[in-house]
Design a protein around this motif. Structure first.
Motif, PDB file in Angstrom:
ATOM      1  N   ASP A  10       5.600  -2.408   3.572  1.00 31.27           N
ATOM      2  CA  ASP A  10       6.123  -3.611   2.929  1.00 31.27           C
ATOM      3  C   ASP A  10       7.369  -3.231   2.149  1.00 31.27           C
ATOM      4  O   ASP A  10       7.323  -2.343   1.287  1.00 31.27           O
ATOM      5  CB  ASP A  10       5.063  -4.202   1.990  1.00 31.27           C
ATOM      6  N   LYS A  30     -11.083  -2.374   2.679  1.00 29.90           N
ATOM      7  CA  LYS A  30      -9.961  -2.638   3.581  1.00 29.90           C
ATOM      8  C   LYS A  30     -10.281  -2.145   4.989  1.00 29.90           C
ATOM      9  O   LYS A  30     -10.013  -2.817   5.978  1.00 29.90           O
ATOM     10  CB  LYS A  30      -8.700  -1.929   3.065  1.00 29.90           C
ATOM     11  N   SER A  42      -5.152  -7.852   3.042  1.00 26.41           N
ATOM     12  CA  SER A  42      -5.680  -6.696   2.304  1.00 26.41           C
ATOM     13  C   SER A  42      -5.528  -6.953   0.806  1.00 26.41           C
ATOM     14  O   SER A  42      -6.401  -6.630   0.001  1.00 26.41           O
ATOM     15  CB  SER A  42      -4.885  -5.438   2.646  1.00 26.41           C
ATOM     16  N   ASN A  64       3.169  -6.775  -8.725  1.00 25.57           N
ATOM     17  CA  ASN A  64       1.707  -6.782  -8.524  1.00 25.57           C
ATOM     18  C   ASN A  64       1.235  -5.502  -7.834  1.00 25.57           C
ATOM     19  O   ASN A  64       0.083  -5.085  -8.006  1.00 25.57           O
ATOM     20  CB  ASN A  64       1.212  -8.088  -7.859  1.00 25.57           C
ATOM     21  N   SER A  66       0.812  -1.232   0.000  1.00 29.06           N
ATOM     22  CA  SER A  66       0.000   0.000   0.000  1.00 29.06           C
ATOM     23  C   SER A  66       0.843   1.280   0.000  1.00 29.06           C
ATOM     24  O   SER A  66       0.320   2.353  -0.296  1.00 29.06           O
ATOM     25  CB  SER A  66      -0.964   0.000   1.183  1.00 29.06           C
ATOM     26  N   SER A 125      -1.946   1.103   7.694  1.00 26.75           N
ATOM     27  CA  SER A 125      -1.162   0.239   6.808  1.00 26.75           C
ATOM     28  C   SER A 125       0.240  -0.025   7.339  1.00 26.75           C
ATOM     29  O   SER A 125       0.898   0.888   7.852  1.00 26.75           O
ATOM     30  CB  SER A 125      -1.036   0.890   5.429  1.00 26.75           C
ATOM     31  N   ASP A 126       0.673  -1.277   7.164  1.00 27.68           N
ATOM     32  CA  ASP A 126       2.065  -1.591   7.487  1.00 27.68           C
ATOM     33  C   ASP A 126       2.957  -1.120   6.335  1.00 27.68           C
ATOM     34  O   ASP A 126       2.457  -0.628   5.319  1.00 27.68           O
ATOM     35  CB  ASP A 126       2.231  -3.106   7.730  1.00 27.68           C
ATOM     36  N   LYS A 169     -10.687  -4.515   8.330  1.00 27.62           N
ATOM     37  CA  LYS A 169      -9.834  -4.340   9.516  1.00 27.62           C
ATOM     38  C   LYS A 169     -10.693  -4.132  10.759  1.00 27.62           C
ATOM     39  O   LYS A 169     -10.421  -4.710  11.811  1.00 27.62           O
ATOM     40  CB  LYS A 169      -8.889  -3.155   9.310  1.00 27.62           C
TER      41      LYS A 169
HETATM   42  N1  CTP Z   1       1.436  -9.886  -1.291  1.00 31.63           N
HETATM   43  C1  CTP Z   1       1.596 -10.947  -2.144  1.00 31.63           C
HETATM   44  N2  CTP Z   1       0.973 -12.139  -1.876  1.00 31.63           N
HETATM   45  C2  CTP Z   1       0.208 -12.263  -0.784  1.00 31.63           C
HETATM   46  C3  CTP Z   1       0.025 -11.187   0.101  1.00 31.63           C
HETATM   47  C4  CTP Z   1       0.667  -9.997  -0.193  1.00 31.63           C
HETATM   48  O1  CTP Z   1       2.269 -10.817  -3.165  1.00 31.63           O
HETATM   49  N3  CTP Z   1      -0.391 -13.427  -0.539  1.00 31.63           N
HETATM   50  C5  CTP Z   1       2.153  -8.647  -1.607  1.00 31.63           C
HETATM   51  C6  CTP Z   1       1.403  -7.752  -2.561  1.00 31.63           C
HETATM   52  O2  CTP Z   1       2.339  -7.069  -3.350  1.00 31.63           O
HETATM   53  C7  CTP Z   1       0.727  -6.762  -1.669  1.00 31.63           C
HETATM   54  C8  CTP Z   1       1.757  -6.610  -0.583  1.00 31.63           C
HETATM   55  O3  CTP Z   1       2.309  -7.912  -0.426  1.00 31.63           O
HETATM   56  O4  CTP Z   1       0.474  -5.535  -2.337  1.00 31.63           O
HETATM   57  C9  CTP Z   1       1.232  -6.132   0.721  1.00 31.63           C
HETATM   58  O5  CTP Z   1       0.176  -6.946   1.141  1.00 31.63           O
HETATM   59  P1  CTP Z   1      -0.869  -6.395   2.183  1.00 31.63           P
HETATM   60  O6  CTP Z   1      -0.153  -5.792   3.328  1.00 31.63           O
HETATM   61  O7  CTP Z   1      -1.856  -7.461   2.422  1.00 31.63           O
HETATM   62  O8  CTP Z   1      -1.598  -5.280   1.316  1.00 31.63           O
HETATM   63  P2  CTP Z   1      -1.507  -3.713   1.420  1.00 31.63           P
HETATM   64  O9  CTP Z   1      -2.073  -3.154   0.155  1.00 31.63           O
HETATM   65  O10 CTP Z   1      -0.138  -3.295   1.763  1.00 31.63           O
HETATM   66  O11 CTP Z   1      -2.543  -3.398   2.566  1.00 31.63           O
HETATM   67  P3  CTP Z   1      -2.359  -2.710   4.014  1.00 31.63           P
HETATM   68  O12 CTP Z   1      -2.574  -1.272   3.778  1.00 31.63           O
HETATM   69  O13 CTP Z   1      -3.434  -3.337   4.845  1.00 31.63           O
HETATM   70  O14 CTP Z   1      -0.991  -3.042   4.503  1.00 31.63           O
END
Ligand code: CTP
Ligand code: MG
Length: 503
Positions: free
Chosen positions: A213, A305, A323, A283, A200, A210-211, A309
């Motif tokens: 990544d 989302k 998410s 992705n 995100s 949001s965390d 949550k």
């Molecule tokens: N991802 C993935 N496969 C998964 C889960 C996650 O490839 N099974 C990757 C994707 O690129 C995704 C990223 O990890 O965009 C982050 O996942 P997640 O934290 O679930 O989504 P965010 O969009 O970052 O949502 P949030 O704001 O809640 O952190």
């Protein structure tokens, strides 16, 4: 192309004057299709299917359906659709079991090529090839049309204004990325590694919860062994330890990562850092590009989302969904002719792809997967096909709240968990059996199937067991009925407080 239609069976309408008359006056007052009408039509369709099969076996091109038969089918389809609309919810329940003949009739016009499928499962299995299949007409359970209260739209807009991350929040994430990059480069050299943000922080769906990544791109040392991700995770954790808090290496995870918390000066953000997770970087860009196509897509993802949550169904460690998985479900809903007509989003991985042997259409290979998607669609071409940056510019004029309600309805009442795989890659449903993602025993990892758009062997909902699915589906039902009954969005997203989901 050869034409085929009536074979041994007499033309529809000639043998059935009652049916023909009813079809002719369908727009005025449609008669309910009688079992005889359906049986006649089904016989003709079977004959057509036989001829199709024979042509295929002989290596001939597909047969075109006789226009008279096609018209008869369309008349019947219209009558059945009107009949369904007139049913009360109670009648819906009574008539929930699909009539095989009726399904054959509906399936017939479903395919743009005029192909007829012998069963609902066969039709659904073919959906990846025939994008425009109006599955909505095949929905077994239909919920009555409802109109959410206008106040809800304002409610959601107010919430969205508070959810979206401001530039300062994004800057903090960039600073954190830089710090991590400096750290790893001091250990492994700037020529061997870099750090990228994904998730995100880049896909424009960042909210205050949001965390962060992060992806460490690390190349093997010159002439050295391939990267051992588990070992690198341990080394990385040791590097992060003096600067960050709660550092936790997870070397045995499916995707080895280090979890940590950023310093207070950087918002004490929760972070995950993985190694060479280039598919995730790609992705995230795919999501970003979908979100840029229509503001409703982004708004809908942010709301879903937030809801997930608050209702505590957004935790893969507890068997619920990431998410990322919810975002794929939303994108697929917006691509789907069956549930969101006309679609709000195209399928970027297939729509108008130039030939594979041209530089524009050539595969983009990452970790053995073709990650090509359309990155340079022109606004004019999109507009020509009814896609636009907002409801006012799109062929689909649905409001944000209409779409939200449609999304909740889909997974509360319409989605076929036993047979369907959500596939953003194709913009259609795939067949679970064909994908070999069918249920098997207690450790069923395929109660809900959401295909990763790039890593095709990865079911994003694989951590979801039957108990978690029951909870998740219950939440969709709750959200749908609250919205339908005029509740505020604050009520829909009331924090979940019971033990089970880690509240
Ligand atoms: N991802 C993935 N496969 C998964 C889960 C996650 O490839 N099974 C990757 C994707 O690129 C995704 C990223 O990890 O965009 C982050 O996942 P997640 O934290 O679930 O989504 P965010 O969009 O970052 O949502 P949030 O704001 O809640 O952190
Ligand atoms: Mg994230």
């Amino acid at each position: 192309m050869a034409q085929h239609g009536l074979d041994n069976a007499p033309p529809f309408g000639q043998q059935q004057p009652h049916a023909a008359a009813a079809a002719a006056s369908a727009s005025a007052s449609p008669a309910a299709p009688s079992p005889q009408d359906l049986a006649t039509l089904q016989a003709q369709l079977r004959a057509f299917m036989r001829a199709q099969e024979e042509a295929k076996a002989r290596g001939q091109p597909p047969l075109a359906m006789d226009p008279q038969l096609m018209r008869a089918v369309q008349d019947m389809q219209q009558r059945m659709a009107q009949q369904q609309q007139q049913q009360t919810p109670h009648e819906d329940k009574e008539k929930a079991k699909p009539d095989p003949a009726a399904l054959a009739v509906l399936a017939c016009t479903a395919s743009p090529s005029g192909h007829v499928y012998p069963s609902r499962a066969a039709l659904i299995a073919a959906c990846s090839e025939a994008h425009a299949i109006p599955l909505r007409r095949l929905m077994i359970k239909r919920s009555p049309t409802v109109h959410p209260s206008p106040a809800l739209e304002a409610d959601c807009r107010r919430l969205l204004a508070t959810l979206q991350a401001d530039p300062a929040t994004l800057q903090v994430r960039e600073t954190l990325r830089l710090q991590c990059e400096q750290l790893v480069q001091s250990a492994w050299g700037a020529d061997r590694c870099s750090v990228q943000l994904f998730g995100s922080s880049v896909n424009t769906l960042c909210d205050v919860r949001s965390d962060v990544d992060l992806c460490l791109s690390l190349s093997p040392p010159a002439g050295g062994q391939p990267i051992d991700k588990s070992a690198v995770v341990e080394e990385l954790a040791a590097l992060l330890q003096p600067r960050m808090s709660d550092v936790l290496p997870l070397p045995k995870a499916r995707v080895p990562i280090v979890k940590f918390t950023a310093p207070a000066a950087l918002g004490a953000l929760k972070c995950d850092i993985g190694i060479n997770n280039h598919l995730a970087v790609r992705n995230s860009e795919l999501i970003r590009d979908y979100m840029a196509m229509d503001t409703r897509a982004r708004d809908l993802c942010l709301l879903v989302k937030y809801w997930a949550k608050r209702r505590k169904i957004n935790d893969t460690y507890r068997g619920t969904l990431s998410s990322y998985c919810y975002v794929m479900m939303v994108i697929h809903f917006l691509q789907s002719e069956a549930h969101c007509r006309p679609p709000v989003l195209p399928c970027l991985q297939t729509w108008q792809r130039p030939p594979l042997d041209t530089p524009e259409g050539a595969p983009v290979m990452i970790d053995g997967f073709d990650c090509w998607y359309h990155r340079d669609l022109h606004a004019a071409s999109l507009a020509e096909h009814g896609y636009g940056p907002a409801a006012s510019h799109s062929a689909n004029r649905a409001s944000l709240v209409d779409l939200l309600l449609g999304f909740f309805r889909l997974y509360a009442h319409e989605f076929d968990f036993k047979e369907w795989v959500v596939s953003v890659r194709t913009g259609a449903y795939l067949d679970k059996k064909k994908k070999v993602w069918s249920a098997s025993g207690k450790k069923d990892r395929h109660v809900l199937c959401v295909e990763d758009p790039l890593d095709l062997g990865h079911n994003l909902a694989r951590g979801c067991d039957p108990t978690a699915l029951y909870e998740i589906r219950g939440e969709f039902m709750r959200a749908f009925s609250l919205m339908r009954d005029g509740a505020s969005f604050a009520d829909v997203c009331e924090p979940y407080t019971k033990e089970w989901r880690g509240a």
